[in-house]
Design an enzyme around this catalytic site. Sequence first.
Site, PDB file in Angstrom:
ATOM      1  NE  ARG A   1      12.562 -10.455  -2.773  1.00 40.41           N
ATOM      2  CZ  ARG A   1      13.876 -10.433  -2.523  1.00 40.41           C
ATOM      3  NH1 ARG A   1      14.384  -9.475  -1.760  1.00 40.41           N
ATOM      4  NH2 ARG A   1      14.673 -11.368  -3.004  1.00 40.41           N
TER       5      ARG A   1
ATOM      6  CE1 TYR B   1     -10.225  -4.795   5.061  1.00 44.08           C
ATOM      7  CE2 TYR B   1      -8.148  -5.774   5.723  1.00 44.08           C
ATOM      8  CZ  TYR B   1      -9.251  -5.744   4.894  1.00 44.08           C
ATOM      9  OH  TYR B   1      -9.376  -6.678   3.909  1.00 44.08           O
TER      10      TYR B   1
ATOM     11  CG  ASP C   1      -5.830   1.826   6.527  1.00 48.61           C
ATOM     12  OD1 ASP C   1      -6.128   2.437   5.482  1.00 48.61           O
ATOM     13  OD2 ASP C   1      -6.017   0.611   6.682  1.00 48.61           O
TER      14      ASP C   1
ATOM     15  CE  LYS D   1     -10.036  -3.035  -0.155  1.00 47.50           C
ATOM     16  NZ  LYS D   1      -9.773  -2.902   1.262  1.00 47.50           N
TER      17      LYS D   1
HETATM   18  C1  LIG Z   1      -9.009  -3.531   2.204  1.00 46.17           C
HETATM   19  C2  LIG Z   1      -8.394  -2.777   3.326  1.00 46.17           C
HETATM   20  C3  LIG Z   1      -7.132  -3.125   3.821  1.00 46.17           C
HETATM   21  C4  LIG Z   1      -6.361  -4.314   3.297  1.00 46.17           C
HETATM   22  O1  LIG Z   1      -6.007  -4.154   1.980  1.00 46.17           O
HETATM   23  P1  LIG Z   1      -5.675  -5.391   0.978  1.00 46.17           P
HETATM   24  O2  LIG Z   1      -5.307  -4.707  -0.268  1.00 46.17           O
HETATM   25  O3  LIG Z   1      -6.922  -6.217   0.894  1.00 46.17           O
HETATM   26  O4  LIG Z   1      -4.567  -6.152   1.618  1.00 46.17           O
HETATM   27  C5  LIG Z   1      -6.595  -2.363   4.833  1.00 46.17           C
HETATM   28  N1  LIG Z   1      -7.263  -1.322   5.358  1.00 46.17           N
HETATM   29  C6  LIG Z   1      -8.487  -0.966   4.929  1.00 46.17           C
HETATM   30  C7  LIG Z   1      -9.186   0.184   5.557  1.00 46.17           C
HETATM   31  C8  LIG Z   1      -9.094  -1.685   3.899  1.00 46.17           C
HETATM   32  O5  LIG Z   1     -10.313  -1.321   3.485  1.00 46.17           O
END
Ligand SMILES: *Cc1c(COP(=O)(O)O)cnc(C)c1O
Length: 394
Positions: A55, A108, A180, A205
Amino acid sequence: MSHIETDLIHAGKSFNNTPSVVPPIYQTATYYAPADADDYMAAATEARYPFFYHRHGNPVSSQTAELLAGLEGTEAALLTATGMAAISTAVLSVVKAGDHVVAQQSHYSAASILLKELLPQFGIDVSYFDQHDNASLEGSIRDNTTLIYLETPSNPNLAVTDLAYVGALARRLGITTICDNTFASPINQRPADFGIDIVVHSATKYLGGHSDLTAGVICSTQEAVNKAWKKLLSLGGALAPFDSWLLLRGLRTLSLRVRQINENALALAHWFEKHPLIKRVLYCGLPSHPQFELAKKQMQGFTGMLCVEVAGKDEQEQFARAQTVLNHLKIFANAASLGGVESLAVHPASMWGLHHSPDQKLKAGINDGMLRISVGIEHVEDLIGDFEQALAVV
Ligand SMILES: *Cc1c(COP(=O)(O)O)cnc(C)c1O
């Protein structure tokens, strides 16, 4: 350092002190402690120390984090188990009870829940601004505002936030900014270059790029990343050893993938614009996008994310037709997520219909006929052909 393509292959290598060209997977929860008490103490307390307890850190996570920090142009980075772990950890490392947060109207979905439900639970107020309108941001700032939370382009409506404006305003007022950057990827946009303090990603992603892992990353100064690391110790969202190894592997081709995806998406967007059954195309790289000029100013490429609105005489017909198209696609899979090598499409009105009131849907820019598309690296003619045959069914 060198160019991005070279960094993607070589950055962070110093964390691999084995003769193995590809770093080994450290599939271990813990490490033999140093015999010397001072060394032991140092290993136990040093932020992100890679050989103490999982961790706290992991050698491959350190290697991957150094690569990602370089990509985003920040001093340091911290890997997390999911994108939401990165977002919640980063936000909670900045705010405390009594603070005020300003966020956009569309985010999101799980980030929206964090802002609407989790933060108020701890006595943190959140106000929302319209990200198309810089003046509305300034109007929502209060004396106790400590965080401006951004996402651009935003999910799912591809609205663009003016990073240079927000970065400069926040620096002047001493407010921390988090962005983000999942939709853009660091190949297309680097928020830190515009004065944004903390950049977060769902590495699930584009960064991972193969839809085979979940991960997140927080990129910022050493100080901010260490603060986030300390929160992560309590929140517990460390990235598993195998997943950080897979993420590093996926990152090798990030630049190749994203460039191909940008190219495919632009061609597909142009094709959609001419199709009579498509009422509207939303793509940051098209002159018809309401914020095309701003997108050009802050992005090097326009990503694989686009939205199209299927035409119909009313919302009901649009809803049904969008579902028909989705059901007849053969290459584009109907699956949540985005940013992988394979093309995906979803119908946001079906996905979020239950979570959002009609008013929220409107604010989030979701329309009943809208399909959100994540373009992959398949041949563009096959991608166009797939929509051609699916739209022919309507
Ligand atoms: C998918 C996504 C998230 C969350 O990510 P996880 O890996 O599913 O927790 C946050 N912000 C955006 C823009 C996303 O597309």
